[in-house]
Design an enzyme around this catalytic site. Structure first.
Site, PDB file in Angstrom:
ATOM      1  N   LYS A 126       0.878   8.022 -18.785  1.00 13.47           N
ATOM      2  CA  LYS A 126      -0.143   9.109 -18.746  1.00 13.47           C
ATOM      3  C   LYS A 126       0.066  10.369 -19.480  1.00 13.47           C
ATOM      4  O   LYS A 126      -0.355  10.779 -20.411  1.00 13.47           O
ATOM      5  CB  LYS A 126      -0.845   9.295 -17.292  1.00 13.47           C
ATOM      6  CG  LYS A 126      -1.881   9.826 -17.077  1.00 13.47           C
ATOM      7  CD  LYS A 126      -2.373  10.342 -15.857  1.00 13.47           C
ATOM      8  CE  LYS A 126      -3.169  11.357 -15.600  1.00 13.47           C
ATOM      9  NZ  LYS A 126      -3.670  11.473 -14.004  1.00 13.47           N
ATOM     10  N   GLU A 171      12.141   7.388 -17.482  1.00 11.95           N
ATOM     11  CA  GLU A 171      12.245   6.129 -17.353  1.00 11.95           C
ATOM     12  C   GLU A 171      11.777   5.336 -18.533  1.00 11.95           C
ATOM     13  O   GLU A 171      12.127   4.741 -19.477  1.00 11.95           O
ATOM     14  CB  GLU A 171      11.559   5.497 -16.159  1.00 11.95           C
ATOM     15  CG  GLU A 171      12.593   5.910 -14.709  1.00 11.95           C
ATOM     16  CD  GLU A 171      12.219   6.936 -13.961  1.00 11.95           C
ATOM     17  OE1 GLU A 171      11.263   8.005 -14.912  1.00 11.95           O
ATOM     18  OE2 GLU A 171      12.227   7.158 -12.953  1.00 11.95           O
ATOM     19  N   GLY A 211      -2.691   8.158 -11.978  1.00 12.43           N
ATOM     20  CA  GLY A 211      -1.881   6.958 -12.572  1.00 12.43           C
ATOM     21  C   GLY A 211      -1.991   5.652 -11.660  1.00 12.43           C
ATOM     22  O   GLY A 211      -2.151   4.792 -12.163  1.00 12.43           O
ATOM     23  N   ARG A 212      -2.150   5.969 -10.151  1.00 10.72           N
ATOM     24  CA  ARG A 212      -2.151   4.647  -9.412  1.00 10.72           C
ATOM     25  C   ARG A 212      -3.711   4.242  -9.324  1.00 10.72           C
ATOM     26  O   ARG A 212      -3.791   3.061  -8.588  1.00 10.72           O
ATOM     27  CB  ARG A 212      -1.548   5.120  -7.961  1.00 10.72           C
ATOM     28  CG  ARG A 212      -2.053   6.272  -7.348  1.00 10.72           C
ATOM     29  CD  ARG A 212      -1.522   6.682  -6.118  1.00 10.72           C
ATOM     30  NE  ARG A 212      -1.761   7.722  -5.635  1.00 10.72           N
ATOM     31  CZ  ARG A 212      -1.562   9.230  -6.060  1.00 10.72           C
ATOM     32  NH1 ARG A 212      -0.756   9.454  -7.137  1.00 10.72           N
ATOM     33  NH2 ARG A 212      -2.245  10.265  -5.543  1.00 10.72           N
ATOM     34  N   GLU A 251       1.660   6.973  -2.308  1.00 10.84           N
ATOM     35  CA  GLU A 251       1.595   7.797  -2.962  1.00 10.84           C
ATOM     36  C   GLU A 251       0.342   8.915  -2.877  1.00 10.84           C
ATOM     37  O   GLU A 251       0.282   9.956  -2.944  1.00 10.84           O
ATOM     38  CB  GLU A 251       1.758   7.398  -4.462  1.00 10.84           C
ATOM     39  CG  GLU A 251       2.107   8.866  -5.304  1.00 10.84           C
ATOM     40  CD  GLU A 251       2.520   8.384  -6.805  1.00 10.84           C
ATOM     41  OE1 GLU A 251       3.819   8.284  -7.014  1.00 10.84           O
ATOM     42  OE2 GLU A 251       1.781   7.979  -7.597  1.00 10.84           O
ATOM     43  N   HIS A 274       8.585 -17.092   7.918  1.00 11.16           N
ATOM     44  CA  HIS A 274       9.936 -17.451   8.126  1.00 11.16           C
ATOM     45  C   HIS A 274      10.938 -16.306   7.724  1.00 11.16           C
ATOM     46  O   HIS A 274      12.253 -16.606   7.885  1.00 11.16           O
ATOM     47  CB  HIS A 274      10.287 -18.655   7.121  1.00 11.16           C
ATOM     48  CG  HIS A 274       9.351 -19.688   7.494  1.00 11.16           C
ATOM     49  ND1 HIS A 274       9.646 -21.096   8.431  1.00 11.16           N
ATOM     50  CD2 HIS A 274       8.307 -20.258   6.904  1.00 11.16           C
ATOM     51  CE1 HIS A 274       8.723 -21.671   8.593  1.00 11.16           C
ATOM     52  NE2 HIS A 274       7.862 -21.250   7.647  1.00 11.16           N
ATOM     53  N   LYS A 317      13.074  14.369  -9.227  1.00 12.91           N
ATOM     54  CA  LYS A 317      12.907  14.269 -10.566  1.00 12.91           C
ATOM     55  C   LYS A 317      13.852  15.428 -11.476  1.00 12.91           C
ATOM     56  O   LYS A 317      14.876  15.481 -12.075  1.00 12.91           O
ATOM     57  CB  LYS A 317      11.599  14.525 -11.309  1.00 12.91           C
ATOM     58  CG  LYS A 317      10.778  13.091 -11.293  1.00 12.91           C
ATOM     59  CD  LYS A 317       9.570  13.278 -12.185  1.00 12.91           C
ATOM     60  CE  LYS A 317       8.322  12.264 -11.780  1.00 12.91           C
ATOM     61  NZ  LYS A 317       7.055  12.473 -12.378  1.00 12.91           N
TER      62      LYS A 317
HETATM   63  O1  F6P Z   1       6.426   9.892 -10.520  1.00 17.11           O
HETATM   64  C1  F6P Z   1       5.351   9.331 -10.075  1.00 17.11           C
HETATM   65  C2  F6P Z   1       4.361   9.330 -11.251  1.00 17.11           C
HETATM   66  O2  F6P Z   1       3.676  10.737 -11.599  1.00 17.11           O
HETATM   67  C3  F6P Z   1       3.323   8.524 -10.799  1.00 17.11           C
HETATM   68  O3  F6P Z   1       1.989   9.025 -10.139  1.00 17.11           O
HETATM   69  C4  F6P Z   1       2.691   7.807 -12.100  1.00 17.11           C
HETATM   70  O4  F6P Z   1       2.203   6.617 -11.969  1.00 17.11           O
HETATM   71  C5  F6P Z   1       4.026   7.606 -12.730  1.00 17.11           C
HETATM   72  O5  F6P Z   1       5.042   8.619 -12.338  1.00 17.11           O
HETATM   73  C6  F6P Z   1       4.125   7.249 -14.127  1.00 17.11           C
HETATM   74  O6  F6P Z   1       3.498   8.332 -14.693  1.00 17.11           O
HETATM   75  P1  F6P Z   1       3.255   8.337 -16.617  1.00 17.11           P
HETATM   76  O7  F6P Z   1       2.206   7.492 -16.441  1.00 17.11           O
HETATM   77  O8  F6P Z   1       2.813   9.792 -16.673  1.00 17.11           O
HETATM   78  O9  F6P Z   1       4.480   7.958 -17.078  1.00 17.11           O
END
Ligand code: F6P
Length: 554
Positions: A208, A214, A269-270, A355, A386, A511
């Site tokens: 987003k 990452e 995002g979620r 979240e 199990h 972060k």
């Molecule tokens: O660190 C949490 C977050 O901001 C989430 O809310 C989001 O879904 C995820 O990181 C990924 O963010 P982006 O889509 O901006 O890479």
């Protein structure tokens, strides 16, 4: 739009008083008192059947919970969300994932601008692109057909796409490979590509913000991996597309914005798996079935907006979650899909629920004096039976369960002794709910001839609450309704707790600190450390381990 402090509301106090009587009642008594309970405490709509009769509630509880919802202005909050009000107040944003699945005929305004044409323009572009890739019209740099799709993202830009791909695998193109890379651990990327040919591989970079460490790190690794074989920078245009709200960031990374699929800051995002973040889903199942999934979401949206509270599925789920969390003091919820294709559903729900509702202050910034979001977790049945079900049946904590099952399997297999394996699966689902609710008394255990010393061990207290959600078959449409059910249930809970379910400030500190730590780990000379003594020692020890004789590849 904060409401009065929750625990001071007369409706909250009434629930507290009511708990003093019903809290001691066993589900055995509640069922014995009403022969119709198992039929009455159910709702069926938009293809989902919810049985909540095994919750520790009676008609008074349900009435009081609805009164609480009214006092917390749930109906007004629902309207505010659908209207596009900026209910994500800490970020000053509208919350309009419902606009992602609304038909073109609907008009949804954000700051006076109708967003529906924008939503459908992106969906149409996604459909054209997906069709080109699926049909082989879109070729890689060397003229080879795309056979592998790797979606790179994390959190909301990963968990939804992974879950949807796994859930709808039966509807997917089996001659294409779909993989998902999220972790900054290089193993994730390396394992995803180790047997693939870059000339046949398409990367979808989903972020987003297009700033997430990452994702950008993995995207750079992907670019290097591609260029190592394909050689030429111009290959990027054929092998990389982006999904983002940040066109500038996408261009800076080197992806042509003509190959970018946008979405908007009013999509959390979620809550974004049905936006262009779902491009991998569309590539896997095709545009038509993607639209069926959207129609499922929309059907639940309509239901949520219009059904009265007593038969409103997300409202009921949300209010029952409040009851279990705040009155029964249950700290967790186990989500137990009896459907292998939903194996990533609990992981997806973890971000959606935790979240969203893992907050400790109200919309006004006041520290709450009650528990908010419970911990969601789970595994598909029957595997969980199990491993951790022992604790759910006989442990000292209450773990409310959501059982999810289907009338039909997508993979019928005749079972030894008659019937289908699916009957065995569903028999287990139904039996677990029954065992949790009713348990087995000491008298029943004794009557089986159990030696007295073992009676306490073999006794099941019961009285453990659960929901059972049934649908005919796992289809794209049903998946959409199921996800929207949980999305809106999360909103209902957040509304009662008076928190912002749509921000996520809690992920920031880690972060921020990692940025400093990265510099310290990668510094050539031993850095001067000014953390606490544990953090200092860990940084020091890591550097020693890394730089010592025993390297991972030695
Ligand atoms: O660190 C949490 C977050 O901001 C989430 O809310 C989001 O879904 C995820 O990181 C990924 O963010 P982006 O889509 O901006 O890479």
């Amino acid at each position: 739009m904060s409401h009065a402090p929750l625990t001071t509301l007369p409706q909250w106090q009434a629930l507290k008083q009511h708990f003093a009587t019903i809290g001691t009642k066993h589900l055995r008594e509640l069922f014995a008192a009403d022969a119709q309970r198992g039929k009455q405490l159910t709702v069926e709509d938009v293809g989902l059947y919810l049985d909540y009769s095994k919750q520790r509630v009676d008609a008074d509880t349900l009435r009081l919970l609805r009164e609480l919802a009214e006092a917390c202005e749930l109906p007004q909050r629902i309207e505010a969300m659908f209207r596009g009000d900026k209910i994500n107040s800490t970020e000053g944003r509208a919350v309009l994932h419902v606009a992602l699945r609304a038909p073109t005929t609907e008009k949804i305004l954000v700051d006076g601008h109708d967003v529906e044409p924008d939503v459908h323009e992106v969906l149409d572009r996604m459909a054209v692109f997906s069709e080109r890739v699926r049909s082989g019209a879109w070729l890689g740099h060397t003229g080879k057909r795309i056979r592998n799709v790797i979606s790179i993202g994390i959190g909301g830009s990963d968990l939804g796409p992974v879950m949807a791909y796994e859930a709808l695998r039966d509807y997917s193109r089996r001659d294409m490979t779909f993989r998902f890379v999220s972790n900054v651990d290089g193993t994730d990327f390396s394992e995803a590509v180790r047997d693939l040919d870059p000339a046949e591989t398409l990367f979808i970079i989903c972020s987003k913000t297009f700033t997430t460490l990452e994702t950008l790190t993995n995207a750079h690794a992907a670019r290097a991996w591609c260029l190592k074989t394909l050689g030429d920078e111009s290959a990027i245009a054929k092998h990389f597309v982006a999904v983002s709200t940040n066109a500038e960031g996408v261009a800076k990374f080197g992806i042509d914005t003509a190959n970018m699929f946008g979405f908007w800051d009013w999509v959390g995002g979620r809550y974004s798996m049905d936006s262009s973040i779902g491009l991998s889903t569309m590539l896997a199942i095709g545009a038509e079935q993607f639209h069926e999934m959207l129609a499922g979401f929309h059907a639940m949206d309509e239901h949520f907006r219009s059904a009265p509270l007593e038969s409103n599925l997300p409202a009921l789920m949300g209010l029952l979650a409040i009851w279990n969390n705040n009155f029964l003091d249950a700290a967790t919820v186990a989500v137990l899909p009896y459907e292998q294709y939903l194996k990533r559903f609990p992981a997806y729900l973890q971000q959606l629920t935790m979240e969203s509702n893992g907050k400790h202050v109200t919309l006004n910034g006041k520290v709450v004096d009650y528990n908010t979001g419970p911990i969601y977790w789970g595994e598909p049945g029957t595997n969980g039976q199990h491993s951790f079900y022992q604790l759910i049946h006989q442990g000292t904590r209450i773990v409310p369960c959501d059982f999810i099952g289907f009338g039909h399997t997508l993979n019928p297999l005749p079972a030894q002794g008659g019937g289908d394996q699916h009957d065995l699966l569903m028999a287990n689902l139904i039996a677990q709910g029954e065992a949790l609710a009713f348990g087995k008394t000491a008298e029943e255990v004794r009557a089986e001839g159990t030696p007295e010393a073992l009676v306490p061990h073999r006794t099941f207290e019961g009285n453990r609450p659960s929901n059972t959600i049934l649908a005919a078959k796992l289809t794209p449409h049903v998946l959409g309704t199921l996800i929207a059910l949980y999305e809106h249930s999360v909103f209902v809970q957040g509304t009662i707790w008076d928190i912002d379910s749509f921000d996520q400030w809690g992920v920031e500190l880690g972060k921020q600190l990692a940025k400093t730590t990265i510099a310290e780990l990668t510094a050539k000379d031993e850095p001067k450390l000014a953390h606490d003594s544990s953090t200092n020692a860990l940084i020091h020890r890591y550097r020693q381990l890394r730089d010592g004789a025993t390297s991972g590849k030695a």
